[in-house]
Motif scaffolding. Structure first.
Motif, PDB file in Angstrom:
ATOM      1  N   ILE A   1      25.506 -85.269  57.774  1.00  0.00           N
ATOM      2  CA  ILE A   1      24.576 -84.593  56.880  1.00  0.00           C
ATOM      3  C   ILE A   1      23.204 -84.447  57.522  1.00  0.00           C
ATOM      4  CG2 ILE A   1      23.275 -84.921  54.751  1.00  0.00           C
ATOM      5  CD1 ILE A   1      25.778 -85.915  53.453  1.00  0.00           C
ATOM      6  N   ILE A   2      22.775 -85.513  58.218  1.00  0.00           N
ATOM      7  CA  ILE A   2      21.438 -85.461  58.813  1.00  0.00           C
ATOM      8  C   ILE A   2      21.369 -84.385  59.884  1.00  0.00           C
ATOM      9  CG2 ILE A   2      19.750 -86.772  60.151  1.00  0.00           C
ATOM     10  CD1 ILE A   2      20.266 -89.074  58.390  1.00  0.00           C
ATOM     11  N   SER A   3      22.445 -84.285  60.670  1.00  0.00           N
ATOM     12  CA  SER A   3      22.402 -83.256  61.711  1.00  0.00           C
ATOM     13  C   SER A   3      22.436 -81.861  61.096  1.00  0.00           C
ATOM     14  CB  SER A   3      23.551 -83.447  62.705  1.00  0.00           C
ATOM     15  OG  SER A   3      24.741 -82.947  62.172  1.00  0.00           O
ATOM     16  N   HIS A   4      23.228 -81.707  60.004  1.00  0.00           N
ATOM     17  CA  HIS A   4      23.223 -80.432  59.292  1.00  0.00           C
ATOM     18  C   HIS A   4      21.837 -80.106  58.777  1.00  0.00           C
ATOM     19  CE1 HIS A   4      27.279 -79.244  59.440  1.00  0.00           C
ATOM     20  NE2 HIS A   4      27.772 -80.247  58.756  1.00  0.00           N
ATOM     21  N   LEU A   5      21.197 -81.151  58.215  1.00  0.00           N
ATOM     22  CA  LEU A   5      19.881 -80.954  57.617  1.00  0.00           C
ATOM     23  C   LEU A   5      18.878 -80.544  58.694  1.00  0.00           C
ATOM     24  CD1 LEU A   5      18.658 -81.089  54.859  1.00  0.00           C
ATOM     25  CD2 LEU A   5      18.002 -83.444  55.289  1.00  0.00           C
ATOM     26  N   LEU A   6      18.997 -81.177  59.878  1.00  0.00           N
ATOM     27  CA  LEU A   6      18.095 -80.815  60.970  1.00  0.00           C
ATOM     28  C   LEU A   6      18.324 -79.369  61.388  1.00  0.00           C
ATOM     29  CD1 LEU A   6      18.040 -84.054  63.152  1.00  0.00           C
ATOM     30  CD2 LEU A   6      16.251 -83.136  61.668  1.00  0.00           C
ATOM     31  N   ASP A   7      19.607 -78.975  61.445  1.00  0.00           N
ATOM     32  CA  ASP A   7      19.905 -77.569  61.736  1.00  0.00           C
ATOM     33  C   ASP A   7      19.250 -76.665  60.703  1.00  0.00           C
ATOM     34  OD1 ASP A   7      21.391 -78.306  63.861  1.00  0.00           O
ATOM     35  OD2 ASP A   7      23.343 -78.078  62.874  1.00  0.00           O
ATOM     36  N   GLY A   8      19.357 -77.109  59.454  1.00  0.00           N
ATOM     37  CA  GLY A   8      18.758 -76.334  58.368  1.00  0.00           C
ATOM     38  C   GLY A   8      17.262 -76.174  58.564  1.00  0.00           C
ATOM     39  N   PHE A   9      16.604 -77.264  58.956  1.00  0.00           N
ATOM     40  CA  PHE A   9      15.155 -77.187  59.173  1.00  0.00           C
ATOM     41  C   PHE A   9      14.843 -76.269  60.353  1.00  0.00           C
ATOM     42  CE2 PHE A   9      14.636 -80.830  56.343  1.00  0.00           C
ATOM     43  CZ  PHE A   9      13.516 -80.412  55.655  1.00  0.00           C
TER      44      PHE A   9
ATOM     45  N   VAL B   1      16.500 -73.611  61.087  1.00  0.00           N
ATOM     46  CA  VAL B   1      16.595 -72.237  60.570  1.00  0.00           C
ATOM     47  C   VAL B   1      15.362 -71.904  59.736  1.00  0.00           C
ATOM     48  CG1 VAL B   1      17.874 -70.696  59.058  1.00  0.00           C
ATOM     49  CG2 VAL B   1      19.100 -72.281  60.542  1.00  0.00           C
ATOM     50  N   ALA B   2      15.083 -72.793  58.765  1.00  0.00           N
ATOM     51  CA  ALA B   2      14.004 -72.501  57.828  1.00  0.00           C
ATOM     52  C   ALA B   2      12.645 -72.599  58.496  1.00  0.00           C
ATOM     53  CB  ALA B   2      14.081 -73.454  56.639  1.00  0.00           C
ATOM     54  N   GLY B   3      12.588 -73.346  59.612  1.00  0.00           N
ATOM     55  CA  GLY B   3      11.300 -73.557  60.255  1.00  0.00           C
ATOM     56  C   GLY B   3      10.958 -72.519  61.313  1.00  0.00           C
ATOM     57  N   SER B   4      11.850 -71.553  61.543  1.00  0.00           N
ATOM     58  CA  SER B   4      11.515 -70.520  62.521  1.00  0.00           C
ATOM     59  C   SER B   4      10.314 -69.737  62.017  1.00  0.00           C
ATOM     60  CB  SER B   4      12.706 -69.586  62.728  1.00  0.00           C
ATOM     61  OG  SER B   4      12.771 -68.652  61.671  1.00  0.00           O
ATOM     62  N   PRO B   5       9.450 -69.254  62.933  1.00  0.00           N
ATOM     63  CA  PRO B   5       8.193 -68.628  62.492  1.00  0.00           C
ATOM     64  C   PRO B   5       8.400 -67.543  61.436  1.00  0.00           C
ATOM     65  CG  PRO B   5       8.250 -68.832  64.880  1.00  0.00           C
ATOM     66  CD  PRO B   5       9.573 -69.305  64.379  1.00  0.00           C
TER      67      PRO B   5
ATOM     68  N   TRP C   1      22.353 -74.945  54.521  1.00  0.00           N
ATOM     69  CA  TRP C   1      21.372 -75.965  54.900  1.00  0.00           C
ATOM     70  C   TRP C   1      20.010 -75.348  55.142  1.00  0.00           C
ATOM     71  CZ3 TRP C   1      22.311 -80.737  53.674  1.00  0.00           C
ATOM     72  CH2 TRP C   1      23.651 -81.124  53.503  1.00  0.00           C
ATOM     73  N   GLY C   2      19.999 -74.096  55.597  1.00  0.00           N
ATOM     74  CA  GLY C   2      18.723 -73.391  55.708  1.00  0.00           C
ATOM     75  C   GLY C   2      18.060 -73.267  54.348  1.00  0.00           C
ATOM     76  N   LEU C   3      18.877 -72.959  53.339  1.00  0.00           N
ATOM     77  CA  LEU C   3      18.354 -72.842  51.980  1.00  0.00           C
ATOM     78  C   LEU C   3      17.801 -74.175  51.490  1.00  0.00           C
ATOM     79  CD1 LEU C   3      18.114 -71.273  49.260  1.00  0.00           C
ATOM     80  CD2 LEU C   3      20.377 -72.117  48.721  1.00  0.00           C
ATOM     81  N   ILE C   4      18.579 -75.248  51.709  1.00  0.00           N
ATOM     82  CA  ILE C   4      18.140 -76.561  51.240  1.00  0.00           C
ATOM     83  C   ILE C   4      16.842 -76.977  51.942  1.00  0.00           C
ATOM     84  CG2 ILE C   4      18.747 -79.013  51.147  1.00  0.00           C
ATOM     85  CD1 ILE C   4      21.669 -78.137  50.807  1.00  0.00           C
ATOM     86  N   ALA C   5      16.794 -76.752  53.266  1.00  0.00           N
ATOM     87  CA  ALA C   5      15.571 -77.110  53.996  1.00  0.00           C
ATOM     88  C   ALA C   5      14.394 -76.279  53.502  1.00  0.00           C
ATOM     89  CB  ALA C   5      15.781 -76.885  55.491  1.00  0.00           C
ATOM     90  N   SER C   6      14.672 -75.006  53.180  1.00  0.00           N
ATOM     91  CA  SER C   6      13.555 -74.172  52.745  1.00  0.00           C
ATOM     92  C   SER C   6      13.030 -74.604  51.379  1.00  0.00           C
ATOM     93  CB  SER C   6      13.959 -72.708  52.722  1.00  0.00           C
ATOM     94  OG  SER C   6      14.764 -72.450  51.605  1.00  0.00           O
ATOM     95  N   LEU C   7      13.884 -75.223  50.583  1.00  0.00           N
ATOM     96  CA  LEU C   7      13.402 -75.754  49.302  1.00  0.00           C
ATOM     97  C   LEU C   7      12.351 -76.825  49.554  1.00  0.00           C
ATOM     98  CD1 LEU C   7      16.685 -76.179  47.238  1.00  0.00           C
ATOM     99  CD2 LEU C   7      14.926 -74.451  46.946  1.00  0.00           C
ATOM    100  N   ALA C   8      12.663 -77.722  50.510  1.00  0.00           N
ATOM    101  CA  ALA C   8      11.705 -78.785  50.825  1.00  0.00           C
ATOM    102  C   ALA C   8      10.427 -78.185  51.394  1.00  0.00           C
ATOM    103  CB  ALA C   8      12.328 -79.767  51.814  1.00  0.00           C
ATOM    104  N   ILE C   9      10.599 -77.244  52.338  1.00  0.00           N
ATOM    105  CA  ILE C   9       9.412 -76.662  52.962  1.00  0.00           C
ATOM    106  C   ILE C   9       8.561 -75.923  51.936  1.00  0.00           C
ATOM    107  CG2 ILE C   9       8.632 -74.924  54.622  1.00  0.00           C
ATOM    108  CD1 ILE C   9      11.004 -75.635  56.358  1.00  0.00           C
ATOM    109  N   SER C  10       9.224 -75.148  51.066  1.00  0.00           N
ATOM    110  CA  SER C  10       8.415 -74.380  50.128  1.00  0.00           C
ATOM    111  C   SER C  10       7.715 -75.297  49.135  1.00  0.00           C
ATOM    112  CB  SER C  10       9.239 -73.305  49.420  1.00  0.00           C
ATOM    113  OG  SER C  10      10.303 -73.875  48.723  1.00  0.00           O
ATOM    114  N   SER C  11       8.311 -76.448  48.783  1.00  0.00           N
ATOM    115  CA  SER C  11       7.557 -77.318  47.862  1.00  0.00           C
ATOM    116  C   SER C  11       6.322 -77.900  48.528  1.00  0.00           C
ATOM    117  CB  SER C  11       8.400 -78.440  47.267  1.00  0.00           C
ATOM    118  OG  SER C  11       9.679 -78.459  47.756  1.00  0.00           O
ATOM    119  N   VAL C  12       6.442 -78.218  49.822  1.00  0.00           N
ATOM    120  CA  VAL C  12       5.252 -78.719  50.518  1.00  0.00           C
ATOM    121  C   VAL C  12       4.178 -77.622  50.572  1.00  0.00           C
ATOM    122  CG1 VAL C  12       4.352 -79.563  52.710  1.00  0.00           C
ATOM    123  CG2 VAL C  12       6.563 -80.358  51.891  1.00  0.00           C
ATOM    124  N   LEU C  13       4.612 -76.409  50.962  1.00  0.00           N
ATOM    125  CA  LEU C  13       3.661 -75.295  51.010  1.00  0.00           C
ATOM    126  C   LEU C  13       3.003 -75.080  49.655  1.00  0.00           C
ATOM    127  CD1 LEU C  13       5.624 -72.629  53.086  1.00  0.00           C
ATOM    128  CD2 LEU C  13       3.675 -73.992  53.820  1.00  0.00           C
TER     129      LEU C  13
END
Lengths: 147, 502
Positions: B3-11, B13-17, B358-370
């Motif tokens: 799961i952690i490696s998937h999550l990192l992959d997700g980040f 994706v979601a973290g690309s500029p 996982w990109g979607l899940i990571a983007s949820l975290a990123i968008s809440s921080v933003l």
């Protein structure tokens, strides 16, 4: 009262749906359940529920006073006209034409409404068509101007 | 630790500029949409979806945009609730109870900042919940056959009937009308044209976007005109913008508790943000004992519904991602987004499209921080949007809605169908029909029929296959319990009250 009328309307819709659906048969069938079973099920249940709507006792629906309803109806017609003319007149003109009466309905004075109409037509066109690459109808008049 | 490696992959994706930029824009737009009364997450997502599609965004970017808008809306609803006493979306209704009194006392800044932190906490806790729960559920759901799926969808629809509004009958009528509209078009299995009335434009059925924008956006504008009055004056944000330590200490457990409860309420199909926020608000009120000023500007009364609201909005993504069955109106619209891209949501999504999930899940975290970073310092900027007069806003929304419908096929026919559905939706809403059942019925219609027919093909027409496995029996029992349970509870309560009086 309005719920009863709606119930009657739905009952007619479900009757029509069942009538039309009855003839939906596949020319060659590969499966036990053909194309008509699901719609017939839905329309039958809808018919039963519409009977329930007609018979149930409920507090009457509160409609807005008729001058307000007239305005809402007017707004609906404006949006309908917008839908009809969107493609023909193109986005800029049709949006401007729709915006002016809508702005008037929502309390803008004539000057504000005209500004809103012209502004929205042009600004949204530039935003979507030019900036975001969402193709919008230009209408028969703008095409020659844009070349 | 897959799961952690998937999550990192997700980040990754979601973290690309590009996606980060999309996330930022989505979060900002979402806050504005959520804040404006009359526009909520459903309209926001519905209007932006076809535009994202027309812009040819890749599927993961489009989904990230929609997720960011979705989270933004949940953050934005509170601003108008606190400042003008009008909830920006359904989840923020409870926030008005204490938020507006706080603003009247000159505490608008602290109310806004503590609710932003509460929203953030709800979002993050729910994101963790998704990471923990979703893969397990998806794995389990892989064992579902068509019979189980059919039962599951019946359960999702009956949850709506049990929980939405007061009238079961009206919810059922809504579901059935939605199912009815979904029958229009060519039948994929047999090639028979159903209810198309020989209209070429109807042969593919009525596009999803047309239904959603008609029923939600157009009818909403008509309702706005009905209740239009001069426009409310926003309370000005003066004084300190941050909450102080004392306020934080008072609210911290409230925030945590409400986040967890909100998440679990959100996971249940049918129960959404409005139920979660109402539940946690009354729970906290009861737990506060005597020492509170709930209803009169208590920080906990602002924190509880906002934490629950965001947590449940995220939680409701779980049934959508893992089972492919949406539990709320907005997630139904997101299912529509996935199908536009030919992606079938469901348990196999985690295996076939890990980048997207996982990109979607990571983007949820990123968008809440933003969002929390944006919302606290920029609150005065957002407040400016509340001053947009309706005479610009309404024609603007009408035009953008039309653009959304036009982007799908580019036909006048769709525009007219959307407008007519808008008029129909207005009549239904005036008669107090809840709208979520329509859209769920419409989205689930095709899936329900396909699974029913597949199941019956397997059993060669034997209906008993629908009730043959333990899972499907459990789902049917749950569906019946959801329909009957709340009514029984009400009847018991009435009886108890009568006995107590006697």
């Amino acid at each position: 009262m309005s719920e009863r009328i709606f119930g009657i309307f739905l009952l007619l819709v479900s009757a029509a749906g069942i009538y039309i659906g009855w003839d939906l048969k596949a020319p060659i069938s590969y499966e036990p359940v053909g194309p008509r079973a699901f719609p017939l099920l839905v329309f039958t249940l809808l018919g039963i529920c519409s009977l329930g709507l007609m018979l149930s006792k409920r507090p009457a629906t509160e409609w807005a006073p008729s001058p307000v309803l007239m305005r809402v109806g007017g707004m609906f017609l404006v949006v309908l006209a917008y839908a009809l003319l969107f493609d023909k007149l193109g986005f800029v003109i049709s949006t401007a034409l729709m915006s002016v009466p809508l702005a008037r309905l929502f309390g803008g004075n004539w000057k504000q409404s005209l500004i809103a109409g012209a502004g929205l037509g042009v600004v949204l066109f530039l935003l979507f068509d030019k900036l975001l690459d969402v193709v919008l109808p230009t209408g028969f008049w703008l095409k020659p101007l844009l070349g | 630790m897959e799961i952690i490696s998937h999550l990192l992959d997700g980040f990754a994706v979601a973290g690309s500029p590009t996606n980060l930029m999309i996330c930022l824009i989505g979060a900002f737009l979402g806050t504005v949409i959520g804040m404006l009364p009359g526009l909520g997450p459903i309209n926001g997502v519905a209007i932006l979806l076809p535009i994202a599609y027309a812009m040819k965004l890749p599927p993961e970017s489009a989904l990230i945009l929609l997720a960011a808008v979705y989270s933004g809306c949940e953050f934005g609803g509170r601003i108008s609730a606190i400042l003008i006493n009008v909830p920006g979306d359904a989840g923020a209704v409870m926030t008005t109870l204490d938020g507006y009194p706080m603003a009247r006392k000159g505490l608008a800044g602290p109310a806004l900042s503590i609710s932003a932190v509460a929203s953030f906490s709800g979002a993050i806790i729910a994101t963790l919940g998704i990471v923990a729960l979703a893969p397990i559920l998806a794995n389990w759901a892989l064992a579902f056959g068509p019979a189980e799926y059919f039962a599951l969808m019946v359960l999702a629809l009956s949850c709506l009937g049990g929980l939405v509004g007061d009238s079961l009958l009206k919810a059922m009528v809504g579901v059935l009308i939605g199912l009815m509209i979904s029958c229009v078009g060519i039948d994929a299995n047999s090639g028979v044209y159903r209810y198309t009335f020989d209209l070429l434009h109807l042969s593919d059925g009525i596009p999803f976007i047309v239904v959603v924008i008609g029923l939600f956006a157009v009818s909403e504008l008509m309702l706005m005109l009905q209740s239009h009055h001069g426009g409310a004056q926003a309370v000005e944000v003066t004084g300190r913008t941050m909450f102080n330590m004392k306020e934080f200490m008072l609210a911290r457990w409230t925030i945590l508790r409400s986040s967890v409860v909100g998440f679990f309420v959100g996971v249940l199909p049918g129960a959404g943000a409005s139920i979660a926020s109402a539940m946690t608000y009354s729970m906290e009120r009861r737990m506060a004992g005597k020492d509170h000023c709930f209803g009169d500007g208590d920080v906990r009364g602002v924190a509880a519904p906002e934490a629950a609201n965001n947590a449940s909005a995220y939680g409701s993504l779980i049934p959508m991602l893992t089972l492919g069955v949406p539990g709320s109106g907005t997630t139904a619209v997101m299912i529509g987004a996935l199908t536009l891209y030919n992606i079938t949501p469901g348990p196999t999504l985690f295996q076939d499209q890990p980048v997207i999930v996982w990109g979607l899940i990571a983007s949820l975290a990123i968008s809440s921080v933003l969002l929390v970073l944006m919302n606290i310092p920029l609150v005065k900027v957002f407040v400016k949007f509340l001053q947009i007069p309706n005479w610009v806003l309404v024609p603007g929304v009408a035009a953008v809605s039309m653009v959304g419908v036009y982007a799908v096929h580019g036909t006048t026919f769709d525009l007219i169908v959307g407008t007519l559905l808008g008029g129909f939706g207005y009549l239904l809403r005036v008669m107090n029909f809840p709208m979520a059942p329509f859209i769920l019925g419409f989205v689930l219609g095709d899936m329900m029929e396909q699974n029913l027919r597949r199941a019956l093909s397997i059993s060669n027409g034997e209906v008993s296959i629908l009730f043959s496995s333990p899972i499907s029996i459990g789902l049917w029992v749950a569906a019946i319990a959801m329909l009957v349970g709340p009514r029984l509870a009400k009847a018991f309560e009435a009886r108890r009250n009568r006995l107590a009086q006697a």
